[in-house]
Design an enzyme around this catalytic site. Structure first.
Site, PDB file in Angstrom:
ATOM      1  N   ARG A 168       6.922 -10.392   8.037  1.00  0.00           N
ATOM      2  CA  ARG A 168       6.577  -9.393   8.451  1.00  0.00           C
ATOM      3  C   ARG A 168       5.855  -8.367   7.756  1.00  0.00           C
ATOM      4  NH1 ARG A 168       7.394 -12.522  11.948  1.00  0.00           N
ATOM      5  NH2 ARG A 168       9.266 -12.420  13.334  1.00  0.00           N
ATOM      6  N   GLU A 169       4.836  -7.738   8.413  1.00  0.00           N
ATOM      7  CA  GLU A 169       3.963  -6.648   7.807  1.00  0.00           C
ATOM      8  C   GLU A 169       4.389  -5.353   8.593  1.00  0.00           C
ATOM      9  OE1 GLU A 169       0.269  -9.046   5.530  1.00  0.00           O
ATOM     10  OE2 GLU A 169      -0.062  -8.421   7.598  1.00  0.00           O
TER      11      GLU A 169
ATOM     12  N   GLU B 177      -4.846  23.431   6.008  1.00  0.00           N
ATOM     13  CA  GLU B 177      -6.367  23.192   5.505  1.00  0.00           C
ATOM     14  C   GLU B 177      -7.026  22.050   5.934  1.00  0.00           C
ATOM     15  OE1 GLU B 177      -9.627  23.986   2.973  1.00  0.00           O
ATOM     16  OE2 GLU B 177      -7.919  25.245   3.098  1.00  0.00           O
TER      17      GLU B 177
ATOM     18  N   PHE C 160       0.707  -1.073  -0.052  1.00  0.00           N
ATOM     19  CA  PHE C 160       0.002  -0.100   0.111  1.00  0.00           C
ATOM     20  C   PHE C 160       0.667   1.207   0.117  1.00  0.00           C
ATOM     21  CE2 PHE C 160      -2.293   3.505   2.482  1.00  0.00           C
ATOM     22  CZ  PHE C 160      -3.309   3.523   1.586  1.00  0.00           C
TER      23      PHE C 160
ATOM     24  N   GLU D 280       5.480  23.444  13.556  1.00  0.00           N
ATOM     25  CA  GLU D 280       4.329  22.746  14.040  1.00  0.00           C
ATOM     26  C   GLU D 280       3.612  23.632  15.174  1.00  0.00           C
ATOM     27  OE1 GLU D 280       2.351  20.500  12.968  1.00  0.00           O
ATOM     28  OE2 GLU D 280       3.497  19.805  11.612  1.00  0.00           O
TER      29      GLU D 280
ATOM     30  N   GLY E  28       5.988  -2.680  17.031  1.00  0.00           N
ATOM     31  CA  GLY E  28       5.371  -3.928  16.653  1.00  0.00           C
ATOM     32  C   GLY E  28       5.059  -3.865  15.162  1.00  0.00           C
TER      33      GLY E  28
ATOM     34  N   ALA F 218       1.777  18.357  18.079  1.00  0.00           N
ATOM     35  CA  ALA F 218       2.688  17.300  17.257  1.00  0.00           C
ATOM     36  C   ALA F 218       2.389  17.316  15.780  1.00  0.00           C
ATOM     37  CB  ALA F 218       2.506  15.954  17.888  1.00  0.00           C
TER      38      ALA F 218
ATOM     39  N   ARG G   6     -10.011  12.588  16.270  1.00  0.00           N
ATOM     40  CA  ARG G   6      -8.898  11.569  15.624  1.00  0.00           C
ATOM     41  C   ARG G   6      -9.894  10.453  15.250  1.00  0.00           C
ATOM     42  NH1 ARG G   6      -4.129  13.565  14.405  1.00  0.00           N
ATOM     43  NH2 ARG G   6      -3.213  14.525  16.148  1.00  0.00           N
TER      44      ARG G   6
ATOM     45  N   GLU H 145      -0.116  25.106  14.532  1.00  0.00           N
ATOM     46  CA  GLU H 145      -1.129  24.603  15.694  1.00  0.00           C
ATOM     47  C   GLU H 145      -1.482  25.449  16.742  1.00  0.00           C
ATOM     48  OE1 GLU H 145      -0.512  20.477  16.477  1.00  0.00           O
ATOM     49  OE2 GLU H 145      -0.318  19.956  14.563  1.00  0.00           O
TER      50      GLU H 145
END
Length: 183
Positions: free
Chosen positions: A42-43, A143, A20, A97, A120, A81, A69, A101
Site C-alpha cells: 500500500r502506497e 507569501e 518521500f 484561513e 484511496g 480553505a 492550481r 485569504e
C-alpha cells in the site's frame, strides 16, 4: 445507516517506509497483511489535514476564491480553505484561513462535519465550517499566495456546478454537506 463488519476487512501493517518527505506531503509504502492472510503493498500520502469554509455574506451570497492550481495548470473556483498547522485546533485554523485569504472575520461559526477527499491514497481530512455574521477587516495573504475573491448567490453556485465551472471536490462536497443549512 449502512452496517459493515470492519474487522473482516482490516489490513494490518507489517512493514513501513517513508519514500518521500516533502513540505506538505509525505509518501509511505507499507507491506500489509490482507484479510485473506496474503500480503500486499500500500502506497499512500500523509497530510496534516485542512479546513474548508462556507462563508456567507449578509446578503446571503457565498465567498469564493479563484486560485491557480499548479497540478492541473489552471485557475479554479473554490471556497476558502487551508492546511491545519501542527497542534492547531480546527476552528482556530478555519478562523485564521478565512481572515488570511478573504479578509473577513466571522462572529458565528458552525462545524458541519468532516470529509475524506482521497481515501484511496491519502489520510487527508477536511473539516467543513459555515461562517456567518462576517466583518471585513482586510486579507493577510501568505507569501506567494495569489487569488481573486468573488461572491456568488446559491443559484449562481448551483448553475456553476451544473455548467462544470466549479469542479473542486472539497467545494462541491462541503456545499452538499451544508445544503440544508444554506437554503
Amino acid at each position: 445507516m449502512l452496517k459493515t463488519n470492519e474487522d473482516a476487512l482490516t489490513e494490518t501493517q507489517l512493514e513501513t517506509e517513508q519514500v518521500f518527505d516533502g513540505v506538505l506531503l509525505n509518501v509511505h509504502r507499507d507491506k500489509v497483511r490482507l484479510p485473506d492472510g496474503k500480503t500486499g503493498i500500500r502506497e499512500y500520502i500523509t497530510h496534516p489535514g485542512a479546513v474548508a469554509i462556507i462563508a456567507i455574506l449578509p446578503d446571503g451570497r457565498l465567498i469564493f476564491e479563484r486560485q491557480y492550481r499548479y497540478p492541473l495548470h489552471r485557475a479554479f473556483l473554490e471556497i476558502p480553505a487551508g492546511k491545519i498547522d501542527a497542534g492547531e485546533a480546527i476552528e482556530a485554523c478555519a478562523r485564521r484561513e478565512l481572515r488570511e485569504e478573504t479578509g473577513y472575520e466571522a462572529a458565528s461559526w458552525e462545524h458541519v462535519g468532516v470529509m475524506h477527499p482521497c481515501i484511496g491514497y491519502s489520510n487527508e481530512r477536511i473539516e467543513v465550517f459555515i461562517a456567518r455574521d462576517l466583518t471585513h477587516v482586510g486579507h493577510a495573504w501568505d507569501e506567494g499566495e495569489f487569488l481573486e475573491l468573488l461572491s456568488l448567490s446559491l443559484d449562481e453556485v448551483r448553475a456553476a456546478v451544473s455548467a462544470g465551472e466549479i469542479t473542486d471536490g472539497k467545494t462541491m462536497t462541503a456545499l452538499f454537506m451544508a445544503l440544508d443549512r444554506l437554503v
